[in-house]
Design a protein around this motif. Structure first.
Motif, PDB file in Angstrom:
ATOM      1  N   PHE A   1       0.822  -1.207   0.000  1.00  0.00           N
ATOM      2  CA  PHE A   1       0.000   0.000   0.000  1.00  0.00           C
ATOM      3  C   PHE A   1       0.858   1.259   0.000  1.00  0.00           C
ATOM      4  O   PHE A   1       0.597   2.213   0.728  1.00  0.00           O
ATOM      5  CB  PHE A   1      -0.987  -0.022   1.183  1.00  0.00           C
ATOM      6  CG  PHE A   1      -1.813  -1.270   1.223  1.00  0.00           C
ATOM      7  CD1 PHE A   1      -2.762  -1.513   0.255  1.00  0.00           C
ATOM      8  CD2 PHE A   1      -1.616  -2.217   2.219  1.00  0.00           C
ATOM      9  CE1 PHE A   1      -3.522  -2.685   0.279  1.00  0.00           C
ATOM     10  CE2 PHE A   1      -2.367  -3.389   2.256  1.00  0.00           C
ATOM     11  CZ  PHE A   1      -3.323  -3.623   1.279  1.00  0.00           C
TER      12      PHE A   1
ATOM     13  N   HIS B   1       0.653   3.593  -4.678  1.00  0.00           N
ATOM     14  CA  HIS B   1      -0.412   4.558  -5.007  1.00  0.00           C
ATOM     15  C   HIS B   1      -0.178   5.919  -4.342  1.00  0.00           C
ATOM     16  O   HIS B   1      -0.713   6.924  -4.784  1.00  0.00           O
ATOM     17  CB  HIS B   1      -1.792   4.008  -4.629  1.00  0.00           C
ATOM     18  CG  HIS B   1      -2.043   3.985  -3.172  1.00  0.00           C
ATOM     19  ND1 HIS B   1      -1.685   2.922  -2.374  1.00  0.00           N
ATOM     20  CD2 HIS B   1      -2.599   4.903  -2.342  1.00  0.00           C
ATOM     21  CE1 HIS B   1      -2.018   3.174  -1.128  1.00  0.00           C
ATOM     22  NE2 HIS B   1      -2.576   4.369  -1.073  1.00  0.00           N
TER      23      HIS B   1
ATOM     24  N   GLU C   1      -1.438  -3.746  -3.533  1.00  0.00           N
ATOM     25  CA  GLU C   1      -2.144  -2.485  -3.738  1.00  0.00           C
ATOM     26  C   GLU C   1      -3.652  -2.701  -3.700  1.00  0.00           C
ATOM     27  O   GLU C   1      -4.147  -3.817  -3.821  1.00  0.00           O
ATOM     28  CB  GLU C   1      -1.765  -1.858  -5.084  1.00  0.00           C
ATOM     29  CG  GLU C   1      -0.478  -1.058  -5.057  1.00  0.00           C
ATOM     30  CD  GLU C   1      -0.564   0.200  -4.206  1.00  0.00           C
ATOM     31  OE1 GLU C   1      -1.683   0.732  -3.981  1.00  0.00           O
ATOM     32  OE2 GLU C   1       0.489   0.662  -3.760  1.00  0.00           O
ATOM     33  N   TRP C   2      -4.359  -1.591  -3.546  1.00  0.00           N
ATOM     34  CA  TRP C   2      -5.820  -1.569  -3.560  1.00  0.00           C
ATOM     35  C   TRP C   2      -6.302  -1.762  -4.988  1.00  0.00           C
ATOM     36  O   TRP C   2      -5.739  -1.197  -5.917  1.00  0.00           O
ATOM     37  CB  TRP C   2      -6.337  -0.213  -3.079  1.00  0.00           C
ATOM     38  CG  TRP C   2      -6.018   0.092  -1.671  1.00  0.00           C
ATOM     39  CD1 TRP C   2      -4.904   0.707  -1.192  1.00  0.00           C
ATOM     40  CD2 TRP C   2      -6.822  -0.195  -0.534  1.00  0.00           C
ATOM     41  NE1 TRP C   2      -4.968   0.820   0.173  1.00  0.00           N
ATOM     42  CE2 TRP C   2      -6.145   0.269   0.599  1.00  0.00           C
ATOM     43  CE3 TRP C   2      -8.064  -0.807  -0.375  1.00  0.00           C
ATOM     44  CZ2 TRP C   2      -6.663   0.139   1.875  1.00  0.00           C
ATOM     45  CZ3 TRP C   2      -8.582  -0.930   0.885  1.00  0.00           C
ATOM     46  CH2 TRP C   2      -7.872  -0.454   2.002  1.00  0.00           C
TER      47      TRP C   2
ATOM     48  N   ARG D   1      -9.090  -0.938  -7.874  1.00  0.00           N
ATOM     49  CA  ARG D   1      -9.877   0.259  -8.155  1.00  0.00           C
ATOM     50  C   ARG D   1     -11.368  -0.123  -8.190  1.00  0.00           C
ATOM     51  O   ARG D   1     -11.999  -0.135  -9.231  1.00  0.00           O
ATOM     52  CB  ARG D   1      -9.435   0.880  -9.473  1.00  0.00           C
ATOM     53  CG  ARG D   1     -10.022   2.254  -9.689  1.00  0.00           C
ATOM     54  CD  ARG D   1      -9.480   2.925 -10.929  1.00  0.00           C
ATOM     55  NE  ARG D   1      -8.187   3.509 -10.621  1.00  0.00           N
ATOM     56  CZ  ARG D   1      -7.274   3.828 -11.527  1.00  0.00           C
ATOM     57  NH1 ARG D   1      -7.494   3.597 -12.787  1.00  0.00           N
ATOM     58  NH2 ARG D   1      -6.134   4.359 -11.162  1.00  0.00           N
TER      59      ARG D   1
ATOM     60  N   ARG E   1      -6.038   4.904  -6.629  1.00  0.00           N
ATOM     61  CA  ARG E   1      -5.782   3.463  -6.593  1.00  0.00           C
ATOM     62  C   ARG E   1      -5.266   3.015  -7.953  1.00  0.00           C
ATOM     63  O   ARG E   1      -5.587   3.597  -8.980  1.00  0.00           O
ATOM     64  CB  ARG E   1      -7.049   2.690  -6.232  1.00  0.00           C
ATOM     65  CG  ARG E   1      -7.527   2.977  -4.835  1.00  0.00           C
ATOM     66  CD  ARG E   1      -8.749   2.172  -4.503  1.00  0.00           C
ATOM     67  NE  ARG E   1      -9.299   2.572  -3.216  1.00  0.00           N
ATOM     68  CZ  ARG E   1     -10.207   1.891  -2.556  1.00  0.00           C
ATOM     69  NH1 ARG E   1     -10.674   0.752  -3.055  1.00  0.00           N
ATOM     70  NH2 ARG E   1     -10.650   2.319  -1.395  1.00  0.00           N
TER      71      ARG E   1
ATOM     72  N   TYR F   1      -7.974  -6.089  -3.214  1.00  0.00           N
ATOM     73  CA  TYR F   1      -6.517  -5.946  -3.279  1.00  0.00           C
ATOM     74  C   TYR F   1      -5.952  -6.763  -4.423  1.00  0.00           C
ATOM     75  O   TYR F   1      -6.559  -7.733  -4.877  1.00  0.00           O
ATOM     76  CB  TYR F   1      -5.864  -6.428  -1.974  1.00  0.00           C
ATOM     77  CG  TYR F   1      -6.539  -5.916  -0.742  1.00  0.00           C
ATOM     78  CD1 TYR F   1      -6.393  -4.584  -0.343  1.00  0.00           C
ATOM     79  CD2 TYR F   1      -7.343  -6.747   0.030  1.00  0.00           C
ATOM     80  CE1 TYR F   1      -7.032  -4.109   0.796  1.00  0.00           C
ATOM     81  CE2 TYR F   1      -7.972  -6.288   1.168  1.00  0.00           C
ATOM     82  CZ  TYR F   1      -7.819  -4.961   1.544  1.00  0.00           C
ATOM     83  OH  TYR F   1      -8.453  -4.496   2.666  1.00  0.00           O
TER      84      TYR F   1
END
Length: 141
Positions: free
Chosen positions: A62, A65, A91-92, A94, A107, A134
């Motif tokens: 995380f 971004h 990462e997240w 979208r 994101r 994720y």
């Protein structure tokens, strides 16, 4: 940082952050839990106090971004890796809903993350969604 440090029996974990406050909190937890194999250091957004080609791997959970220049950031991280070194990028997705997180517009779509990685000369060893919210890329130098 702490779960990784507990499992790493040889070597050390380098914990880098742009926030002195976050590093202070980490150091306090490390002291409380008597963990001694972590070196916590302040860094710039893409300026790391680490010798080039000196890391076996890097965890970017995380983080990507949040950077202003994602391409430069990944280039600098890749430069820190030894040949055959790896980077795990979590990462997240979208997508809306789910747990609290950053705004949708910052994101990264998994294809964006993959494109950034490939542009830095890293190869994608593994990519996988982690649930609905994720995604994980394991990159290799």
């Amino acid at each position: 940082t702490i779960p990784l440090a507990r499992r790493l029996h040889h070597g050390k974990v380098l914990a880098l952050d742009i926030s002195a406050e976050m590093l202070g909190s980490l150091r306090q937890k490390l002291t409380e839990e008597r963990i001694t194999n972590v070196e916590a250091s302040l860094c710039g957004e893409a300026d790391f106090p680490v010798e080039p080609a000196s890391l076996d791997g890097a965890l970017l959970f995380f983080v990507l971004h949040e950077t202003d220049n994602r391409s430069l950031f990944l280039w600098r991280v890749a430069a820190l890796l030894r040949p055959g070194g790896w980077v795990a990028v979590l990462e997240w997705q979208r997508v809306s809903g789910g747990p609290p997180g950053p705004p949708l517009q910052i994101r990264l779509d998994p294809t964006e993350t993959k494109s950034l990685a490939l542009a830095t000369g890293l190869s994608v060893a593994t990519e996988a969604p982690l649930g609905t919210y994720y995604h994980l890329l394991l990159l290799q130098k």
